[in-house]
Design an enzyme around this catalytic site. Structure first.
Site, PDB file in Angstrom:
ATOM      1  N   GLU A 179      50.553  -8.843 -26.307  1.00 56.44           N
ATOM      2  CA  GLU A 179      49.737  -8.608 -27.464  1.00 56.44           C
ATOM      3  C   GLU A 179      50.158  -9.178 -28.766  1.00 56.44           C
ATOM      4  O   GLU A 179      49.440  -9.809 -29.567  1.00 56.44           O
ATOM      5  CB  GLU A 179      49.625  -6.879 -27.776  1.00 56.44           C
ATOM      6  CG  GLU A 179      48.930  -6.168 -26.650  1.00 56.44           C
ATOM      7  CD  GLU A 179      47.328  -6.485 -26.571  1.00 56.44           C
ATOM      8  OE1 GLU A 179      46.979  -7.262 -27.426  1.00 56.44           O
ATOM      9  OE2 GLU A 179      46.734  -5.855 -25.555  1.00 56.44           O
ATOM     10  N   ARG A 183      47.661 -12.143 -30.489  1.00 57.04           N
ATOM     11  CA  ARG A 183      47.149 -11.776 -31.730  1.00 57.04           C
ATOM     12  C   ARG A 183      47.985 -12.242 -32.791  1.00 57.04           C
ATOM     13  O   ARG A 183      47.340 -13.094 -33.808  1.00 57.04           O
ATOM     14  CB  ARG A 183      47.021 -10.272 -31.985  1.00 57.04           C
ATOM     15  CG  ARG A 183      46.482  -9.569 -30.996  1.00 57.04           C
ATOM     16  CD  ARG A 183      46.267  -8.050 -31.275  1.00 57.04           C
ATOM     17  NE  ARG A 183      45.881  -7.258 -30.130  1.00 57.04           N
ATOM     18  CZ  ARG A 183      44.969  -6.161 -29.990  1.00 57.04           C
ATOM     19  NH1 ARG A 183      44.586  -5.872 -31.095  1.00 57.04           N
ATOM     20  NH2 ARG A 183      44.707  -5.550 -29.050  1.00 57.04           N
ATOM     21  N   ASP A 313      42.899 -10.418 -16.223  1.00 53.22           N
ATOM     22  CA  ASP A 313      41.877 -11.381 -16.768  1.00 53.22           C
ATOM     23  C   ASP A 313      42.316 -12.606 -17.372  1.00 53.22           C
ATOM     24  O   ASP A 313      42.105 -13.758 -16.865  1.00 53.22           O
ATOM     25  CB  ASP A 313      41.251 -10.388 -18.051  1.00 53.22           C
ATOM     26  CG  ASP A 313      41.843  -9.843 -19.015  1.00 53.22           C
ATOM     27  OD1 ASP A 313      43.048  -9.916 -18.770  1.00 53.22           O
ATOM     28  OD2 ASP A 313      41.489  -9.033 -19.696  1.00 53.22           O
ATOM     29  N   GLU A 472      33.712  -9.617 -25.241  1.00 51.84           N
ATOM     30  CA  GLU A 472      33.710 -10.632 -24.038  1.00 51.84           C
ATOM     31  C   GLU A 472      32.266 -11.010 -23.772  1.00 51.84           C
ATOM     32  O   GLU A 472      32.165 -12.071 -23.190  1.00 51.84           O
ATOM     33  CB  GLU A 472      34.289  -9.656 -22.613  1.00 51.84           C
ATOM     34  CG  GLU A 472      36.201  -9.816 -22.886  1.00 51.84           C
ATOM     35  CD  GLU A 472      36.316  -8.585 -23.670  1.00 51.84           C
ATOM     36  OE1 GLU A 472      37.370  -8.618 -23.921  1.00 51.84           O
ATOM     37  OE2 GLU A 472      35.518  -7.764 -23.994  1.00 51.84           O
ATOM     38  N   THR A 559      42.845 -16.304 -25.641  1.00 48.45           N
ATOM     39  CA  THR A 559      42.071 -15.196 -25.367  1.00 48.45           C
ATOM     40  C   THR A 559      41.735 -14.248 -26.517  1.00 48.45           C
ATOM     41  O   THR A 559      41.050 -13.152 -26.152  1.00 48.45           O
ATOM     42  CB  THR A 559      43.032 -14.461 -24.135  1.00 48.45           C
ATOM     43  OG1 THR A 559      41.892 -13.361 -23.640  1.00 48.45           O
ATOM     44  CG2 THR A 559      44.020 -13.729 -24.678  1.00 48.45           C
TER      45      THR A 559
END
Length: 571
Positions: A179, A183, A313, A472, A559
C-alpha cells in the site's frame, strides 16, 4: 402551417443560446489539458526526514546489482484510437469533465479543512483518520489528479506540504509495503513525471530507500510488512502465506524510481521477484498462473486457489505494464503474460446465463482439487480491472482476441452496475454461469433453483453488497474508450458517475455504502479511501477529457492510477 415551424425554429435558437451560454460559463475554468503550461514561481523547499535509511546496514546484501535493461527501446504498437477532431473537442464531454472536477474539488476542500496531513477524511462525521502511517495518504495520492485537472495552485500548495513530510514520524511499528508503494511512492513519482518538480523526486527517493529495506531478507523477497525493529535487527523474512500481489506488484514503482534516479539498486530489488515468478510459473497446481497466496520464504507455489481478484490482482496487471515501461527490453514479461492469460481464458473466465444472452464475461475463482479444476462463478469489483488489462495486453502484444475479451469483461462490469437498484456494483456477487464462454440458453428451472429471486435474473447472490467507491469498473471503461473510440462508453460512464454521486454523497464528501441492493436512501459508512480521489474521480475526469490528456501511448498508469512516463523510441 407556420406555427410548428416557428416552434421548431424557436427551439433551435433556444438550444443554440443555451449552448453558447454554457460555453461562456465553462470558459471561466481552463479546459482539460496535459497540464504542462503552468510555471510555479516559488522554489519548493525539500525537507529531509529525520532518519536516513541509507545508513542502515544490510544484513543480506546483494553480491552484484542487476542493472536496468540497456539498449534501444522497441517501437511498441500504438494503444490509443485515432480520434476525430469532433471527439477531441466535444463541448458536452468538456462540461461533464468540469462537473467531475467540481465533485473532486468539493472532496478536496473538505479534506483540506477537516483532515489536512492526515491519511483520510471521514465523510460522514467530518473527522480525520490515519490508516497508512499518518503520512497524508489522501494528499500524496491526489497530487497528480490535481495536476491533471488543471488545479495548479492547489497542486503546488499540496506539494509544499508533501515534501515536508517526515517518514520517520509515525505511531505505527511498521508499514504495509504494498500500500505504501502504490499510494505514496507511486503518487510522488506520478506527480514528478507530470510536473518535473525536483523536490518530489527527492522525497520519492527518500521513501524508496525506506521501502528498499523491505527486501533485506535471506532470499531478497520482501514480506507483507516492513516492521522497523525487525529491519534494524536483521530479523526480516519473506512471508509463508502472503498475497501474491504484495511483493509482485512493486515492480512498476521501483523500476520508474530506478529510471528517474539512475540507481539500479531499485530495479535489482524487483527483478529478483520477477525471476521468482518466471521460475515458478509452471510449478503451481494450475501451471501458468500463480496461486492467490504464496509461500515466498520457501519459494513454493502450492496453494490451491487461483484468482484475478483480491490478493492477486495487480500481479497480473503489471505484466504488460512492465513490458511497456521497460520499452520491451525484458521479454519475460510478455511470455509470462501470454502464458498466464491462456490459463485465465481456459479456467478463470465465465459467461453468465442471462435471459437476453448478453455477451459478457467475468473473472471467477478457480480451485484445484484431486478431481480437477472447479470454477466458482463469483465476480468481484476488484477484478473489473481485468477488462483494461486484456485490452492493453492485446494492443501491446498484437493479440486481437484479448482486446475482444477485454471488451466483453468491461461491458460485463457495466452491466453489473445497471443490474442493481442503486446503479452500483456490489463488492462480491455470485452469478449462474454458462458451461461455455460461447454462451447458453436461458434455463428458467435452473434459475429458480440456484438464483436469488430478489435480484436481477442471473444472480445467485450479492454476498458482499457494499460499494467502497472503487475505481476498477470505470478504469476499464476509460481504457476501452481510449482504445476503441466508442462514444457509447462515455454515456455509460456518465450514467455511472451520476448514480455513484446520488448514492454516496455526504455533507463532507462521498462515502462507501453498505448495500447496493436497496431501493431508496443508502446507508453510508464513514469511509472515503484515498483511491476515490486518486483513481475513481480521475478516471471519470479522463474519459471526458481530450484523448491527449494522459495518453496511453505516453504514460503507464500504476495500479493506483499514477501516470509514469513511457520511454520514448528513437524517431
Amino acid at each position: 402551417m407556420t406555427i410548428p415551424w416557428r416552434r421548431s425554429r424557436f427551439r433551435r435558437l433556444l438550444a443554440v443560446a443555451l449552448t453558447i451560454a454554457l460555453l461562456l460559463y465553462l470558459r471561466r475554468t481552463p479546459p482539460p489539458d496535459s497540464g504542462n503550461t503552468y510555471t510555479h514561481k516559488q522554489r519548493i523547499r525539500f525537507r529531509k526526514s529525520s532518519f536516513d535509511w541509507t545508513t542502515v546496514e544490510q544484513h543480506h546484501p546483494v553480491q552484484s546489482v542487476i542493472p536496468l535493461p540497456r539498449g534501444k527501446v522497441k517501437p511498441l504498437p500504438r494503444i490509443q484510437h485515432q480520434f476525430s477532431r469532433k471527439q477531441k473537442n466535444d463541448p458536452a464531454s468538456y462540461a461533464r469533465a468540469v462537473i467531475v472536477r467540481n465533485a473532486f474539488l468539493r472532496c478536496w476542500d473538505s479534506y483540506k479543512e477537516h483532515a489536512w496531513l492526515h491519511d483520510e477524511l471521514k465523510p460522514v462525521t467530518g473527522d480525520a483518520t490515519d490508516t497508512f502511517g499518518g503520512w497524508a495518504a489522501t494528499l500524496v495520492d491526489s497530487l497528480d489528479t490535481l495536476w491533471i485537472m488543471g488545479l495548479k495552485e492547489e497542486f503546488f500548495e499540496a506539494v509544499e506540504a508533501v515534501v515536508q513530510l517526515d517518514f520517520s514520524e509515525t505511531t505505527e511499528s511498521g508499514i504495509n509495503v504494498f500500500e505504501t508503494t502504490i499510494r505514496h511512492l507511486g503518487g510522488l513519482l506520478g506527480a514528478y513525471d507530470l510536473s518535473g518538480e525536483p523536490a518530489l523526486l527527492l522525497k520519492a527517493r527518500e521513501l524508496g530507500d525506506m521501502l528498499y529495506m523491505a527486501f533485506d531478507t535471506p532470499n531478497r523477497i520482501p514480506g507483507f510488512w516492513l516492521t522497523f525493529n525487525d529491519v534494524l535487527a536483521g530479523n526480516q523474512s519473506a512471508g509463508t502465506h502472503d498475497p501474491s500481489a504484495s511483493p509482485a506488484s512493486l515492480s512498476l514503482e521501483f523500476t520508474r524510481l530506478a529510471q528517474l534516479t539512475g540507481d539500479d539498486k531499485y530495479y535489482d530489488a524487483i527483478d529478483r521477484v520477477r525471476a521468482f515468478l518466471e521460475r515458478t510459473q509452471d510449478e503451481s497446481l494450475l501451471p501458468g498462473m500463480w496461486p492467490t497466496m504464496i509461500n515466498f520464504r520457501d519459494e513454493q507455489v502450492t496453494d490451491s486457489a487461483f484468482s484475478l481478484g483480491a490478493l492477486a490482482d495487480s500481479l497480473y496487471e503489471y505484466l504488460p505494464k512492465m513490458y511497456i515501461i521497460l520499452g520491451g527490453l525484458e521479454p519475460s514479461y510478455e511470455s509470462m503474460y501470454r502464458k498466464a492469460m491462456d490459463v485465465v481464458v481456459e479456467n478463470i473466465l465465465f459467461r453468465p446465463m442471462l435471459p437476453d444472452k448478453k455477451d459478457i464475461l467475468f473473472p471467477g475463482t478457480a480451485f484445484v482439487r484431486n478431481e480437477g479444476v472447479s470454477l466458482v462463478p463469483e465476480g468481484q469489483h476488484l477484478s473489473c480491472f481485468v477488462g483494461a488489462m486484456f485490452v492493453v495486453g492485446g494492443k501491446t502484444f498484437g493479440i486481437d482476441e484479448h482486446v475482444r475479451i477485454g471488451d466483453r469483461i468491461t461491458r460485463g462490469c457495466a452491466w453489473a452496475y445497471e443490474a442493481f437498484p442503486t446503479g452500483l456494483m456490489p463488492e462480491i456477487f455470485g452469478l449462474i454461469d454458462c458451461r461455455s464462454l460461447a454462451g447458453c440458453d436461458w434455463d428458467e428451472d435452473r434459475w429458480l433453483e440456484e438464483g436469488d429471486p430478489s435480484l436481477t435474473k442471473g444472480f445467485r447472490n450479492a454476498r458482499e453488497p457494499q460499494y467502497l467507491l472503487r475505481p476498477e469498473a470505470i478504469e476499464s471503461i476509460f481504457v476501452l474508450y481510449r482504445v476503441t473510440g466508442d462514444e457509447s462508453l462515455r454515456q455509460t460512464a456518465w450514467t455511472m458517475f451520476q448514480r455513484i454521486m446520488m448514492a454516496t454523497e455526504t455533507p463532507f464528501g462521498n462515502a462507501a455504502i453498505k448495500n447496493v441492493t436497496v431501493d431508496g436512501a443508502t446507508e453510508k459508512e464513514d469511509s472515503m479511501e484515498s483511491f476515490w480521489m486518486a483513481e475513481t474521480l480521475k478516471y471519470f475526469y479522463l474519459i471526458f477529457s481530450p484523448p491527449d490528456v494522459i495518453s496511453l501511448d505516453d504514460y503507464v498508469l500504476n495500479t493506483e492510477a499514477h501516470p509514469f512516463r513511457r520511454p520514448k523510441t528513437d524517431s
